[in-house]
Design a protein around this motif. Sequence first.
Motif, PDB file in Angstrom:
ATOM      1  N   VAL A 165       0.830  -1.214   0.000  1.00  0.00           N
ATOM      2  CA  VAL A 165       0.000   0.000   0.000  1.00  0.00           C
ATOM      3  C   VAL A 165       0.862   1.261   0.000  1.00  0.00           C
ATOM      4  O   VAL A 165       0.414   2.333   0.378  1.00  0.00           O
ATOM      5  CB  VAL A 165      -0.989   0.008   1.195  1.00  0.00           C
ATOM      6  N   GLY A 204      -1.314   3.809  -1.309  1.00  0.00           N
ATOM      7  CA  GLY A 204      -2.125   2.750  -1.917  1.00  0.00           C
ATOM      8  C   GLY A 204      -2.154   2.898  -3.429  1.00  0.00           C
ATOM      9  O   GLY A 204      -3.223   2.834  -4.043  1.00  0.00           O
ATOM     10  N   ALA A 231      -4.397   5.143   0.761  1.00  0.00           N
ATOM     11  CA  ALA A 231      -3.988   3.947   1.513  1.00  0.00           C
ATOM     12  C   ALA A 231      -4.931   3.624   2.668  1.00  0.00           C
ATOM     13  O   ALA A 231      -5.169   2.456   2.962  1.00  0.00           O
ATOM     14  CB  ALA A 231      -2.562   4.119   2.025  1.00  0.00           C
TER      15      ALA A 231
END
Length: 343
Positions: free
Chosen positions: A35, A39, A44
């Motif tokens: 992530v 992300g 994320a």
Amino acid sequence: MESSPLRLRLDGAALVHNWKTLAAMSGTAACGAAVKADGYGLGAREVVRRLAAAGCRNFFVAHWSEARALADLGVQLSVLHGVRAEDMADRPDGARPVLNSPEQVRRWREAGGGVCDVMVDTGMNRLGVSVEDIAAGLLDGLAVETLMSHLACADEDSVLNERQRQRFAALRGRTGAPRMSLANSAGIALGSDYHFDLTRPGLALYGGIARREFANSIRQVVQPEAQVLQRRTVRAGESVGYNATFTAPTDMDVAILNIGYADGYLRCFSGKGRAWFDGVELPVLGRVSMDLVAVGVDAAPTLRESDWAALNYALPETAALSGLSQYELLTGLGARYQPVWSH
Ligand SMILES: *Cc1c(COP(=O)(O)O)cnc(C)c1O
């Protein structure tokens, strides 16, 4: 959050489906999630929340600032870039470093150590301690949870894959690490010999097709959409946009969308990209500007100011069209989108 003229539709069900698909393909190995880079540009926190709820237990970030931003979610985080001297003071609970060099190992030992992960280089020559360092006792007495390595060519059928796998497998039982981890997204498709105890997909979670084996199982997660700022008629012989690279062959209608290269919609989409409205394809005309792009809308007579158009962002196809990698397409999206999660 205030309403933005630019939104990122994110399919939470597709994200979870992709993780579950990768977890099933990983067989008896646990399946984690990379992530880093927020992300891969999706955000994320929302990714971690959803994947943790689906059963994911190991998350990988690159920087300590990324670990700090996720620390309150209470998940296990491994920091891929290890520890610099500057990182030692502010390390959140639940995060541990992936030590990459003898210098990092020394720094970690001197600070009292504790549980860590270690990256060993098996042929990529990017990050990691060497097999020889390990044989010489570099990790002796260290509380290593996961010994990792990283494949250089997992998205290709390269002889390097098998060579790296063999070098890594030879380290089984040579350190105190209870777990070993080699495969990224593409590596998962290389078969069970590559899975070891833990896999670390990133790209495929977010809809990237790293190898053809994923084409029928991995679903698109990300869809950028932009609002129409203006609809106009361009007369035959008039041009559109910077440097007048498109000239209207006949009178035609054009819509100006609220997206540009500052939003990751880079200039390589000039004259090539596609948008969609109501099932109708709209070609990008002329140069992409910093914050704007023009599309032809003769095929969409009802489209008007403040309507939303979707940019074609099917990852493999868009990568082929633009010359950008699927990774760049995701991580380049920029900060101006309003994330809109479904599911
Ligand atoms: C980014 C990264 C991954 C995830 O790779 P994908 O190709 O996105 O699946 C796994 N391991 C390491 C060490 C990474 O840096």
